[in-house]
Design an enzyme around this catalytic site. Structure first.
Site, PDB file in Angstrom:
ATOM      1  N   GLU A 115       0.827  -1.204   0.000  1.00  0.00           N
ATOM      2  CA  GLU A 115       0.000   0.000   0.000  1.00  0.00           C
ATOM      3  C   GLU A 115       0.867   1.262   0.000  1.00  0.00           C
ATOM      4  O   GLU A 115       1.947   1.294   0.600  1.00  0.00           O
ATOM      5  CB  GLU A 115      -0.913   0.006   1.229  1.00  0.00           C
ATOM      6  CG  GLU A 115      -1.933  -1.115   1.165  1.00  0.00           C
ATOM      7  CD  GLU A 115      -3.027  -1.018   2.219  1.00  0.00           C
ATOM      8  OE1 GLU A 115      -4.039  -1.692   2.038  1.00  0.00           O
ATOM      9  OE2 GLU A 115      -2.873  -0.277   3.199  1.00  0.00           O
ATOM     10  N   CYS A 128       3.474   8.495   1.168  1.00  0.00           N
ATOM     11  CA  CYS A 128       3.924   7.588   2.228  1.00  0.00           C
ATOM     12  C   CYS A 128       4.165   6.221   1.576  1.00  0.00           C
ATOM     13  O   CYS A 128       3.233   5.609   1.063  1.00  0.00           O
ATOM     14  CB  CYS A 128       2.841   7.512   3.300  1.00  0.00           C
ATOM     15  SG  CYS A 128       3.176   6.284   4.570  1.00  0.00           S
ATOM     16  N   CYS A 135       5.932  -7.286   7.270  1.00  0.00           N
ATOM     17  CA  CYS A 135       7.000  -6.809   8.153  1.00  0.00           C
ATOM     18  C   CYS A 135       7.302  -7.896   9.173  1.00  0.00           C
ATOM     19  O   CYS A 135       6.394  -8.560   9.670  1.00  0.00           O
ATOM     20  CB  CYS A 135       6.569  -5.521   8.857  1.00  0.00           C
ATOM     21  SG  CYS A 135       7.868  -4.838   9.930  1.00  0.00           S
ATOM     22  N   CYS A 139       5.115  -5.567  15.587  1.00  0.00           N
ATOM     23  CA  CYS A 139       4.605  -4.655  16.619  1.00  0.00           C
ATOM     24  C   CYS A 139       3.129  -4.984  16.833  1.00  0.00           C
ATOM     25  O   CYS A 139       2.373  -5.149  15.869  1.00  0.00           O
ATOM     26  CB  CYS A 139       4.769  -3.199  16.176  1.00  0.00           C
ATOM     27  SG  CYS A 139       6.487  -2.782  15.829  1.00  0.00           S
ATOM     28  N   CYS A 142       0.048  -3.036  15.174  1.00  0.00           N
ATOM     29  CA  CYS A 142       0.173  -2.702  13.750  1.00  0.00           C
ATOM     30  C   CYS A 142      -0.391  -3.811  12.856  1.00  0.00           C
ATOM     31  O   CYS A 142      -0.033  -4.982  13.007  1.00  0.00           O
ATOM     32  CB  CYS A 142       1.652  -2.473  13.442  1.00  0.00           C
ATOM     33  SG  CYS A 142       1.998  -2.287  11.698  1.00  0.00           S
ATOM     34  N   GLY A 192       6.302  -2.123   6.421  1.00  0.00           N
ATOM     35  CA  GLY A 192       7.680  -2.591   6.546  1.00  0.00           C
ATOM     36  C   GLY A 192       8.574  -1.683   7.364  1.00  0.00           C
ATOM     37  O   GLY A 192       8.230  -0.536   7.670  1.00  0.00           O
ATOM     38  N   GLU A 193       9.719  -2.236   7.720  1.00  0.00           N
ATOM     39  CA  GLU A 193      10.741  -1.492   8.473  1.00  0.00           C
ATOM     40  C   GLU A 193      11.826  -1.064   7.475  1.00  0.00           C
ATOM     41  O   GLU A 193      12.612  -1.899   7.000  1.00  0.00           O
ATOM     42  CB  GLU A 193      11.324  -2.402   9.565  1.00  0.00           C
ATOM     43  CG  GLU A 193      12.611  -1.919  10.193  1.00  0.00           C
ATOM     44  CD  GLU A 193      12.564  -0.494  10.742  1.00  0.00           C
ATOM     45  OE1 GLU A 193      11.737  -0.210  11.615  1.00  0.00           O
ATOM     46  OE2 GLU A 193      13.375   0.347  10.274  1.00  0.00           O
ATOM     47  N   SER A 224      11.129   6.459   8.918  1.00  0.00           N
ATOM     48  CA  SER A 224      10.627   6.105  10.244  1.00  0.00           C
ATOM     49  C   SER A 224      11.058   4.689  10.594  1.00  0.00           C
ATOM     50  O   SER A 224      10.909   3.771   9.792  1.00  0.00           O
ATOM     51  CB  SER A 224       9.094   6.195  10.228  1.00  0.00           C
ATOM     52  OG  SER A 224       8.574   5.720  11.444  1.00  0.00           O
ATOM     53  N   SER A 247       9.636   5.399  16.091  1.00  0.00           N
ATOM     54  CA  SER A 247       8.354   4.971  16.630  1.00  0.00           C
ATOM     55  C   SER A 247       8.604   4.503  18.063  1.00  0.00           C
ATOM     56  O   SER A 247       9.051   3.392  18.285  1.00  0.00           O
ATOM     57  CB  SER A 247       7.844   3.839  15.727  1.00  0.00           C
ATOM     58  OG  SER A 247       6.576   3.445  16.098  1.00  0.00           O
ATOM     59  N   LEU A 248       8.345   5.364  19.028  1.00  0.00           N
ATOM     60  CA  LEU A 248       8.784   5.111  20.416  1.00  0.00           C
ATOM     61  C   LEU A 248       7.713   4.351  21.206  1.00  0.00           C
ATOM     62  O   LEU A 248       7.937   3.242  21.675  1.00  0.00           O
ATOM     63  CB  LEU A 248       9.113   6.449  21.086  1.00  0.00           C
ATOM     64  CG  LEU A 248       9.878   6.368  22.398  1.00  0.00           C
ATOM     65  CD1 LEU A 248      11.276   5.817  22.179  1.00  0.00           C
ATOM     66  CD2 LEU A 248       9.962   7.751  23.064  1.00  0.00           C
ATOM     67  N   ASN A 249       6.586   4.976  21.426  1.00  0.00           N
ATOM     68  CA  ASN A 249       5.372   4.316  21.932  1.00  0.00           C
ATOM     69  C   ASN A 249       5.405   3.802  23.373  1.00  0.00           C
ATOM     70  O   ASN A 249       4.425   3.187  23.814  1.00  0.00           O
ATOM     71  CB  ASN A 249       4.962   3.154  21.014  1.00  0.00           C
ATOM     72  CG  ASN A 249       4.850   3.599  19.580  1.00  0.00           C
ATOM     73  OD1 ASN A 249       4.325   4.671  19.318  1.00  0.00           O
ATOM     74  ND2 ASN A 249       5.365   2.820  18.655  1.00  0.00           N
ATOM     75  N   ASN A 324      -4.903   4.352  16.301  1.00  0.00           N
ATOM     76  CA  ASN A 324      -5.866   4.035  15.246  1.00  0.00           C
ATOM     77  C   ASN A 324      -6.264   2.565  15.350  1.00  0.00           C
ATOM     78  O   ASN A 324      -5.397   1.700  15.369  1.00  0.00           O
ATOM     79  CB  ASN A 324      -5.237   4.269  13.862  1.00  0.00           C
ATOM     80  CG  ASN A 324      -4.880   5.724  13.678  1.00  0.00           C
ATOM     81  OD1 ASN A 324      -5.716   6.598  13.815  1.00  0.00           O
ATOM     82  ND2 ASN A 324      -3.601   5.988  13.406  1.00  0.00           N
ATOM     83  N   CYS A 367      -1.584   5.503  10.255  1.00  0.00           N
ATOM     84  CA  CYS A 367      -0.436   4.800  10.837  1.00  0.00           C
ATOM     85  C   CYS A 367      -0.869   3.485  11.453  1.00  0.00           C
ATOM     86  O   CYS A 367      -1.810   3.432  12.236  1.00  0.00           O
ATOM     87  CB  CYS A 367       0.186   5.650  11.946  1.00  0.00           C
ATOM     88  SG  CYS A 367       1.063   7.050  11.299  1.00  0.00           S
TER      89      CYS A 367
HETATM   90 FE1  SF4 Z   1       6.659  -3.248  11.055  1.00  0.00          FE
HETATM   91 FE2  SF4 Z   1       6.384  -0.611  11.426  1.00  0.00          FE
HETATM   92 FE3  SF4 Z   1       4.303  -2.246  11.746  1.00  0.00          FE
HETATM   93 FE4  SF4 Z   1       6.266  -2.338  13.523  1.00  0.00          FE
HETATM   94  S1  SF4 Z   1       4.916  -0.586  13.127  1.00  0.00           S
HETATM   95  S2  SF4 Z   1       5.256  -4.111  12.563  1.00  0.00           S
HETATM   96  S3  SF4 Z   1       8.037  -1.923  12.206  1.00  0.00           S
HETATM   97  S4  SF4 Z   1       5.391  -1.865   9.829  1.00  0.00           S
END
Ligand code: SF4
Length: 376
Positions: A115, A128, A135, A139, A142, A192-193, A224, A247-249, A324, A367
């Site tokens: 996407e 974006c 990924c 996380c 996500c 993805g990372e 990011s 991405s701290l969280n 979200n 996000c």
């Molecule tokens: Fe991967 Fe980013 Fe989702 Fe974490 S937040 S699972 S790094 S896509």
């Protein structure tokens, strides 16, 4: 550069990154100008041909050699026989209620889907992009993480997402403004990372900056990361002009371990050391921390105060992102009052902080919501 043998030449993992692509002809969209020049030298082509081809591929976004009309028929036939130019087919499009966010589901050559999201805001036209299909980092908040890792994208596949964005913004502009540079900003915040697909991302950033192409300067690119610490140091050295978002969280290792498994490998202290290093060398001079506010998990007053301590002493900006919703997850967004209170604690400590209400959550383009699904 290695000798050119089809399927083995251009050994960069980012040009020929997975078996399905390796079996194909090389993708000229992922070639840096010097590599393209060398490739064309095989055909005995003069230097200026490289610029012609770069203009077609990166300036006009053309992927079909037959449309490159000033190249000569024989040359085009040679190119068709020996190479290709990546083009991702649009499989689905969704537009948010406010019309400011558009999500594209794009098909990869091996049938997988990714996407890409385009956002218009205050004169900025941002794309974006995804850097991987799926990924591996898992996380918990996500949707992409729930899919699991499928594969890295090639540089050409990343770049073609920006071209989709450029076409989209040009088409919007046709009814009004004419854009010299249709894409003003690129953020690597899709699926993805990005730092786990480093070479391809680096290459895509360099290529999107080509003046005769999309001309998106690295200063307008933000990468990011969930916190791949060693690669943050590499990024600081290779691309000091790009913006880094982390991405701290969470404000404790315990909570971050539970939300983001990568924290077990690179805990908060090592991550913040890397962020501090990036802020020190970055031409942007500061790092952005993304903090998804999740009810009852990381939104307490103590969290806010710990966050102040964690980032004290180095230049940064904090984006609070009210969570979200993601399918099959227990997490919820805090109420407005809690969000405001959390924000106030940071603001009163003189931190640069904004609450970022995600755009496009009604089309699952915000996000953490991307999962490349096409409605049936
Ligand atoms: Fe991967 Fe980013 Fe989702 Fe974490 S937040 S699972 S790094 S896509």
């Amino acid at each position: 550069m290695p000798p050119i043998v089809r399927g083995k030449s251009f050994d960069s993992a980012s040009v020929l990154a997975h078996p399905a692509v390796c079996a194909e002809k090389p993708d000229l969209k992922g070639f840096l100008p010097d590599e393209l020049r060398e490739f064309l030298a095989r055909f005995g082509k003069e230097k200026y041909r490289t610029n012609q081809l770069l203009r077609w591929i990166h300036g006009k976004g053309v992927a079909d050699f037959d449309q490159m009309t000033d190249l000569g028929k024989e040359f085009r036939s040679q190119l068709k026989a020996e190479a290709r130019v990546e083009y991702l087919a649009e499989r689905h499009r969704a537009v948010s209620r406010d019309g400011q966010t558009t999500k594209l589901v794009l098909g990869l050559s091996d049938g997988r889907k990714i996407e890409t999201v385009m956002m218009v805001d205050d004169g900025r036209r941002t794309v974006c992009v995804s850097s991987q299909a799926g990924c591996a980092l898992g996380c918990r908040f996500c949707a992409t993480g729930q899919i699991g890792f499928q594969r890295n994208l090639t540089a050409g596949e990343i770049l073609d997402q920006i071209h989709h964005g450029a076409r989209f913004f040009r088409a919007r502009g046709a009814s009004g403004e004419e854009f010299e540079h249709p894409v003003t900003n690129v953020v690597f915040m899709g699926m993805g990372e990005p730092l786990n697909n480093y070479e391809a991302v680096l290459r895509a950033v360099k290529l999107s900056g080509l003046e005769m192409g999309l001309a998106v300067s690295a200063t307008r690119v933000t990468i990011s990361t969930a916190g791949v610490v060693p690669m943050i140091y590499r990024l600081a050295s290779d691309l000091p002009k790009v913006g880094l978002a982390i991405s701290l969280n969470a404000t404790t290792d315990e909570v971050r371990n539970s939300l983001m498994p990568i924290n077990r490998k690179y805990p908060l202290k090592t991550l913040l050391d890397a962020a501090r290093h990036m802020a020190g060398v970055s031409l942007r001079r500061r790092v952005t921390f993304e903090y998804a506010l999740i009810e009852g998990t990381n939104d307490s007053d103590e969290d806010a105060r710990r966050l102040v301590e964690l980032v004290s002493g180095f230049p940064c900006k904090i984006n609070l992102i009210p969570f979200n919703p993601v399918p099959r997850q227990p997490f919820r967004r805090p109420g407005q009052e809690r969000i405001d209170h959390f924000h106030r604690i940071l603001w009163e400590r003189n931190l640069t902080v904004t609450v970022r209400w995600s755009k496009g959550d009604d089309i699952a383009a915000a996000c953490g919501q991307l999962q490349a699904s096409v409605p049936s």
